[in-house]
Design a protein around this motif. Structure first.
Motif, PDB file in Angstrom:
ATOM      1  N   GLY A  40      32.140  43.307  43.184  1.00  0.00           N
ATOM      2  CA  GLY A  40      32.819  44.221  41.701  1.00  0.00           C
ATOM      3  C   GLY A  40      34.438  44.048  41.658  1.00  0.00           C
ATOM      4  O   GLY A  40      34.590  44.980  41.286  1.00  0.00           O
ATOM      5  N   SER A  41      35.294  44.444  43.090  1.00  0.00           N
ATOM      6  CA  SER A  41      36.221  43.831  43.833  1.00  0.00           C
ATOM      7  C   SER A  41      37.376  42.847  42.916  1.00  0.00           C
ATOM      8  O   SER A  41      37.475  41.746  43.932  1.00  0.00           O
ATOM      9  N   ARG A  42      37.591  42.993  41.465  1.00  0.00           N
ATOM     10  CA  ARG A  42      38.705  41.819  40.945  1.00  0.00           C
ATOM     11  C   ARG A  42      39.192  42.248  39.727  1.00  0.00           C
ATOM     12  O   ARG A  42      39.241  43.372  39.485  1.00  0.00           O
ATOM     13  N   TYR A  43      40.551  42.219  39.361  1.00  0.00           N
ATOM     14  CA  TYR A  43      41.221  41.957  38.507  1.00  0.00           C
ATOM     15  C   TYR A  43      40.685  42.028  37.024  1.00  0.00           C
ATOM     16  O   TYR A  43      41.353  42.224  36.356  1.00  0.00           O
ATOM     17  N   GLY A  44      40.002  40.180  37.044  1.00  0.00           N
ATOM     18  CA  GLY A  44      39.399  39.658  35.928  1.00  0.00           C
ATOM     19  C   GLY A  44      38.812  38.745  35.844  1.00  0.00           C
ATOM     20  O   GLY A  44      38.283  38.232  37.235  1.00  0.00           O
ATOM     21  N   PRO A  45      37.991  38.021  34.899  1.00  0.00           N
ATOM     22  CA  PRO A  45      37.608  36.612  35.064  1.00  0.00           C
ATOM     23  C   PRO A  45      38.591  35.451  36.048  1.00  0.00           C
ATOM     24  O   PRO A  45      37.440  34.353  36.479  1.00  0.00           O
ATOM     25  N   ALA A  46      39.889  35.494  36.267  1.00  0.00           N
ATOM     26  CA  ALA A  46      40.477  34.193  36.963  1.00  0.00           C
ATOM     27  C   ALA A  46      40.691  34.705  38.356  1.00  0.00           C
ATOM     28  O   ALA A  46      41.055  34.291  39.295  1.00  0.00           O
TER      29      ALA A  46
ATOM     30  N   GLY B  54      46.478  44.222  52.542  1.00  0.00           N
ATOM     31  CA  GLY B  54      46.127  45.179  53.108  1.00  0.00           C
ATOM     32  C   GLY B  54      44.514  44.859  51.984  1.00  0.00           C
ATOM     33  O   GLY B  54      44.525  45.378  50.553  1.00  0.00           O
ATOM     34  N   ARG B  55      43.192  45.729  52.043  1.00  0.00           N
ATOM     35  CA  ARG B  55      42.550  45.833  50.913  1.00  0.00           C
ATOM     36  C   ARG B  55      41.828  47.055  50.592  1.00  0.00           C
ATOM     37  O   ARG B  55      42.005  46.706  49.578  1.00  0.00           O
ATOM     38  N   ALA B  56      42.594  47.769  50.699  1.00  0.00           N
ATOM     39  CA  ALA B  56      42.984  48.991  50.658  1.00  0.00           C
ATOM     40  C   ALA B  56      43.471  48.960  48.873  1.00  0.00           C
ATOM     41  O   ALA B  56      44.198  49.139  48.017  1.00  0.00           O
ATOM     42  N   PHE B  57      45.397  48.859  49.306  1.00  0.00           N
ATOM     43  CA  PHE B  57      45.859  48.534  48.596  1.00  0.00           C
ATOM     44  C   PHE B  57      46.044  46.756  47.578  1.00  0.00           C
ATOM     45  O   PHE B  57      46.370  47.291  46.299  1.00  0.00           O
ATOM     46  N   TYR B  58      45.779  46.254  48.433  1.00  0.00           N
ATOM     47  CA  TYR B  58      45.527  45.158  46.957  1.00  0.00           C
ATOM     48  C   TYR B  58      44.355  45.085  46.429  1.00  0.00           C
ATOM     49  O   TYR B  58      44.650  44.395  44.817  1.00  0.00           O
ATOM     50  N   THR B  59      43.393  45.667  46.941  1.00  0.00           N
ATOM     51  CA  THR B  59      41.657  45.437  45.906  1.00  0.00           C
ATOM     52  C   THR B  59      42.505  46.740  44.531  1.00  0.00           C
ATOM     53  O   THR B  59      41.278  46.699  43.618  1.00  0.00           O
ATOM     54  N   GLN B  60      43.076  48.091  45.307  1.00  0.00           N
ATOM     55  CA  GLN B  60      43.059  49.053  44.008  1.00  0.00           C
ATOM     56  C   GLN B  60      44.489  48.936  43.356  1.00  0.00           C
ATOM     57  O   GLN B  60      44.057  50.215  43.169  1.00  0.00           O
ATOM     58  N   THR B  61      45.437  48.544  43.637  1.00  0.00           N
ATOM     59  CA  THR B  61      46.196  48.538  42.435  1.00  0.00           C
ATOM     60  C   THR B  61      46.666  46.884  41.731  1.00  0.00           C
ATOM     61  O   THR B  61      47.680  46.144  42.479  1.00  0.00           O
ATOM     62  N   PRO B  62      45.718  46.876  40.505  1.00  0.00           N
ATOM     63  CA  PRO B  62      46.262  45.475  39.482  1.00  0.00           C
ATOM     64  C   PRO B  62      47.962  45.296  39.244  1.00  0.00           C
ATOM     65  O   PRO B  62      48.210  44.764  39.212  1.00  0.00           O
ATOM     66  N   GLU B  63      47.852  46.439  39.258  1.00  0.00           N
ATOM     67  CA  GLU B  63      49.539  46.902  38.620  1.00  0.00           C
ATOM     68  C   GLU B  63      50.045  48.618  39.135  1.00  0.00           C
ATOM     69  O   GLU B  63      49.426  49.255  39.801  1.00  0.00           O
TER      70      GLU B  63
END
Length: 236
Positions: free
Chosen positions: A172-178, A94-103
């Motif tokens: 601009g939507s990522r958890y980090g460089p990987a 899911g777009r909202a949960f997946y992209t906005q909840t890295p932890e």
């Protein structure tokens, strides 16, 4: 009267919970497809199914055909050929949960509500280093080349394309460089979510999964149950 209504509500809630439990169990026990294909003796390719408490990914070694099929990832900044890269993991959610909840500590009510109801979907691609394929939450599978390619094609088709035909990167939507996020095809619901997507991709490779696998351990359990897999890893 109020007590009677409360008892009725509790009975209905109990019946609903019981129905869901039965559905989860039957969803894993009933194979899909009902009959398995004959196992091939040709050279095999390895994939990994990775499970955490809520989600499953499918991972591939960075072999030349994988790098070619998903070359757009390198163009968008993922260092696919870095010597520390052992696996490339693909997940749908899911777009909202997946992209906005890295932890879990960053969990918010809005994305959680959309994840439990209905949301647009995204593809998440993560680079992973080398690790023991018998680690907890990992299931290694060996597939003939043709079935392996069917899974690759199906995952590639899960990316939503721009008008040019190129996968639609979420800037601009990522958890980090990987890792990177892309728009995906299909809508997300809690009952037809990331784990049912993983199961559908694996069926493209001739594997039997459960009929309905909404929980992260369901694909792992049903893969072992319906494909005669030995317990060589701790994935379930």
């Amino acid at each position: 009267m109020r007590r009677s209504r409360r008892l009725t509500a509790l009975r209905l809630l109990g019946a609903l919970v019981g129905t869901l439990i039965v559905a989860f169990v039957l969803g894993a026990l009933i194979p899909r497809p009902l009959w398995s294909k004959e196992k091939s003796a040709v050279p095999m390719r390895r994939i990994l199914v990775l499970a955490n408490p809520i989600h499953t990914d499918i991972a591939f070694a960075p072999d030349p055909d994988i790098l070619s099929t998903f070359g757009f990832l390198a163009e968008d900044g993922l260092p696919l050929t870095h010597p520390d890269v052992g696996w490339i993991a693909f997940g749908w959610g899911g777009r909202a949960f997946y992209t906005q909840t890295p932890e879990w500590s960053q969990l918010k009510a809005g994305p959680l509500f959309r994840g439990l109801t209905y949301d647009a979907s995204v593809m998440h691609v993560t680079l992973i280093g080398q690790f023991d394929p018998e680690s907890e939450g990992v299931l290694a599978l060996e597939l003939p080349e043709a079935e392996f390619q069917h899974i690759i094609t199906s995952i590639r088709q899960s990316f939503r394309a721009e008008a040019s035909g190129r996968p639609d990167l979420i800037e601009g939507s990522r958890y980090g460089p990987a890792d990177l996020f892309y728009e995906a095809n299909g809508g997300f619901t809690a009952l037809m979510g990331c784990n049912t997507w993983s199961s559908a991709m694996l069926r493209q490779g001739g594997l039997q999964t459960g009929w309905w696998n909404p929980l992260p351990q369901s694909p792992m359990l049903s893969l072992r149950l319906h494909n005669g897999l030995e317990r060589g890893s701790k994935g379930a």
